[in-house]
Design a protein around this motif. Structure first.
Motif, PDB file in Angstrom:
ATOM      1  N   ALA A  47     -43.483 -19.620  -8.658  1.00 36.33           N
ATOM      2  CA  ALA A  47     -43.498 -18.613  -9.719  1.00 36.33           C
ATOM      3  C   ALA A  47     -44.209 -19.206 -10.934  1.00 36.33           C
ATOM      4  CB  ALA A  47     -42.068 -18.213 -10.074  1.00 36.33           C
ATOM      5  N   PRO A  48     -44.734 -18.362 -11.816  1.00 35.83           N
ATOM      6  CA  PRO A  48     -45.454 -18.862 -12.993  1.00 35.83           C
ATOM      7  C   PRO A  48     -44.608 -19.827 -13.811  1.00 35.83           C
ATOM      8  CG  PRO A  48     -45.789 -16.513 -12.749  1.00 35.83           C
ATOM      9  CD  PRO A  48     -44.757 -16.892 -11.736  1.00 35.83           C
ATOM     10  N   GLY A  49     -45.175 -20.988 -14.119  1.00 31.51           N
ATOM     11  CA  GLY A  49     -44.496 -21.973 -14.940  1.00 31.51           C
ATOM     12  C   GLY A  49     -43.454 -22.796 -14.224  1.00 31.51           C
ATOM     13  N   LYS A  50     -43.352 -22.604 -12.909  1.00 32.90           N
ATOM     14  CA  LYS A  50     -42.343 -23.337 -12.140  1.00 32.90           C
ATOM     15  C   LYS A  50     -42.998 -24.192 -11.065  1.00 32.90           C
ATOM     16  CE  LYS A  50     -38.561 -20.122 -12.931  1.00 32.90           C
ATOM     17  NZ  LYS A  50     -37.419 -19.375 -12.300  1.00 32.90           N
ATOM     18  N   GLU A  51     -42.215 -25.079 -10.501  1.00 38.13           N
ATOM     19  CA  GLU A  51     -42.715 -25.929  -9.429  1.00 38.13           C
ATOM     20  C   GLU A  51     -42.804 -25.140  -8.125  1.00 38.13           C
ATOM     21  OE1 GLU A  51     -41.062 -30.281 -10.945  1.00 38.13           O
ATOM     22  OE2 GLU A  51     -40.237 -29.363  -9.145  1.00 38.13           O
ATOM     23  N   ARG A  52     -43.576 -25.678  -7.202  1.00 40.29           N
ATOM     24  CA  ARG A  52     -43.683 -25.084  -5.872  1.00 40.29           C
ATOM     25  C   ARG A  52     -42.448 -25.481  -5.072  1.00 40.29           C
ATOM     26  NH1 ARG A  52     -49.438 -25.121  -2.938  1.00 40.29           N
ATOM     27  NH2 ARG A  52     -49.875 -24.314  -5.041  1.00 40.29           N
ATOM     28  N   ASP A  53     -41.723 -24.503  -4.587  1.00 42.22           N
ATOM     29  CA  ASP A  53     -40.451 -24.737  -3.913  1.00 42.22           C
ATOM     30  C   ASP A  53     -40.514 -24.396  -2.434  1.00 42.22           C
ATOM     31  OD1 ASP A  53     -38.566 -23.463  -6.736  1.00 42.22           O
ATOM     32  OD2 ASP A  53     -39.142 -25.517  -6.254  1.00 42.22           O
ATOM     33  N   PHE A  54     -39.765 -25.149  -1.668  1.00 39.84           N
ATOM     34  CA  PHE A  54     -39.635 -24.901  -0.238  1.00 39.84           C
ATOM     35  C   PHE A  54     -38.900 -23.592   0.013  1.00 39.84           C
ATOM     36  CE2 PHE A  54     -39.097 -25.752   4.169  1.00 39.84           C
ATOM     37  CZ  PHE A  54     -37.805 -25.384   4.507  1.00 39.84           C
ATOM     38  N   VAL A  55     -39.386 -22.820   0.977  1.00 44.24           N
ATOM     39  CA  VAL A  55     -38.733 -21.574   1.372  1.00 44.24           C
ATOM     40  C   VAL A  55     -38.207 -21.671   2.799  1.00 44.24           C
ATOM     41  CG1 VAL A  55     -39.049 -19.112   1.799  1.00 44.24           C
ATOM     42  CG2 VAL A  55     -40.158 -20.194  -0.172  1.00 44.24           C
ATOM     43  N   TYR A  99     -47.098 -19.625  -0.332  1.00 44.90           N
ATOM     44  CA  TYR A  99     -48.093 -20.472   0.300  1.00 44.90           C
ATOM     45  C   TYR A  99     -47.653 -20.889   1.696  1.00 44.90           C
ATOM     46  CZ  TYR A  99     -49.963 -21.024  -4.403  1.00 44.90           C
ATOM     47  OH  TYR A  99     -50.493 -20.798  -5.644  1.00 44.90           O
ATOM     48  N   CYS A 100     -48.593 -20.877   2.604  1.00 45.01           N
ATOM     49  CA  CYS A 100     -48.401 -21.395   3.947  1.00 45.01           C
ATOM     50  C   CYS A 100     -48.869 -22.860   3.958  1.00 45.01           C
ATOM     51  CB  CYS A 100     -49.250 -20.544   4.892  1.00 45.01           C
ATOM     52  SG  CYS A 100     -49.382 -21.120   6.559  1.00 45.01           S
ATOM     53  N   ALA A 101     -48.164 -23.709   4.724  1.00 46.03           N
ATOM     54  CA  ALA A 101     -48.528 -25.124   4.786  1.00 46.03           C
ATOM     55  C   ALA A 101     -48.326 -25.661   6.190  1.00 46.03           C
ATOM     56  CB  ALA A 101     -47.689 -25.923   3.792  1.00 46.03           C
ATOM     57  N   SER A 107     -38.790 -33.132  12.778  1.00 39.15           N
ATOM     58  CA  SER A 107     -38.341 -32.052  11.891  1.00 39.15           C
ATOM     59  C   SER A 107     -39.302 -31.927  10.716  1.00 39.15           C
ATOM     60  CB  SER A 107     -36.935 -32.357  11.381  1.00 39.15           C
ATOM     61  OG  SER A 107     -36.024 -32.438  12.455  1.00 39.15           O
ATOM     62  N   PRO A 108     -39.673 -30.730  10.355  1.00 36.64           N
ATOM     63  CA  PRO A 108     -40.552 -30.562   9.200  1.00 36.64           C
ATOM     64  C   PRO A 108     -39.854 -30.943   7.910  1.00 36.64           C
ATOM     65  CG  PRO A 108     -39.813 -28.432  10.014  1.00 36.64           C
ATOM     66  CD  PRO A 108     -39.339 -29.441  10.995  1.00 36.64           C
ATOM     67  N   HIS A 109     -40.639 -31.360   6.930  1.00 34.33           N
ATOM     68  CA  HIS A 109     -40.090 -31.742   5.646  1.00 34.33           C
ATOM     69  C   HIS A 109     -39.986 -30.531   4.728  1.00 34.33           C
ATOM     70  CE1 HIS A 109     -41.385 -35.696   7.139  1.00 34.33           C
ATOM     71  NE2 HIS A 109     -40.425 -36.163   6.366  1.00 34.33           N
ATOM     72  N   THR A 110     -39.247 -30.713   3.646  1.00 35.20           N
ATOM     73  CA  THR A 110     -39.127 -29.668   2.635  1.00 35.20           C
ATOM     74  C   THR A 110     -39.865 -30.060   1.359  1.00 35.20           C
ATOM     75  OG1 THR A 110     -37.070 -30.604   1.787  1.00 35.20           O
ATOM     76  CG2 THR A 110     -36.883 -28.976   3.558  1.00 35.20           C
ATOM     77  N   ILE A 111     -40.645 -31.128   1.427  1.00 34.62           N
ATOM     78  CA  ILE A 111     -41.320 -31.672   0.254  1.00 34.62           C
ATOM     79  C   ILE A 111     -42.803 -31.343   0.315  1.00 34.62           C
ATOM     80  CG2 ILE A 111     -41.846 -33.789  -1.015  1.00 34.62           C
ATOM     81  CD1 ILE A 111     -39.344 -35.000   0.310  1.00 34.62           C
ATOM     82  N   VAL A 112     -43.343 -30.866  -0.801  1.00 33.28           N
ATOM     83  CA  VAL A 112     -44.753 -30.479  -0.883  1.00 33.28           C
ATOM     84  C   VAL A 112     -45.681 -31.600  -0.412  1.00 33.28           C
ATOM     85  CG1 VAL A 112     -46.607 -29.925  -2.500  1.00 33.28           C
ATOM     86  CG2 VAL A 112     -44.404 -28.748  -2.672  1.00 33.28           C
TER      87      VAL A 112
END
Length: 125
Positions: A40-48, A95-97, A104-109
């Motif tokens: 979201a604007p002004g926020k960090e990229r978060d895991f979904v 975002y898709c990554a 196991s996949p990570h939750t970290i950007v």
């Protein structure tokens, strides 16, 4: 050249649904874990949410658990995010990554190798 192309974002009312898609090319898709993040604007990229390379294991942020469902079709090189019961706080660029791992996949950007350009989701109250 690796490309991840998201689609399916848009404007929806509270309680509505959207289905995001991410089409991958230029990489051996079935060997990558796939994930969705949002920012979201002004926020960090978060895991979904994330899904392992076979699609047998899925992971969710607490904030979307029970409302969002991740899935993948390795024959189509595509990962999906079904979003139900949407709330205004779900509004963000999604975002898709892709992460090269058979674990196991990570939750970290920082753990992800490739990213899409994002698709905007706006939930009106």
């Amino acid at each position: 050249q690796v490309q991840l192309v998201e689609s399916g974002g848009g404007l929806v009312q509270t309680g509505g649904s959207l289905r995001l898609s991410c089409a991958a090319s230029g990489l051996p898709f079935s060997t990558y874990a796939m994930a969705w993040f949002r920012q979201a604007p002004g926020k960090e990229r978060d895991f979904v949410s994330a899904i392992n390379w076979r699609g047998r294991h899925t992971y969710y942020a607490d904030s979307v658990k029970g409302r969002f469902t991740i899935s993948r079709d390795n024959a189509k090189n595509t990962v999906y995010l079904q979003m139900n019961s949407l709330k205004p706080e779900d509004s963000a660029n999604y975002y898709c990554a892709a992460e090269l791992t058979v674990g196991s996949p990570h939750t970290i950007v920082a753990e992800y190798d490739y990213w899409g350009q994002g698709t905007q989701v706006t939930v009106s109250s």
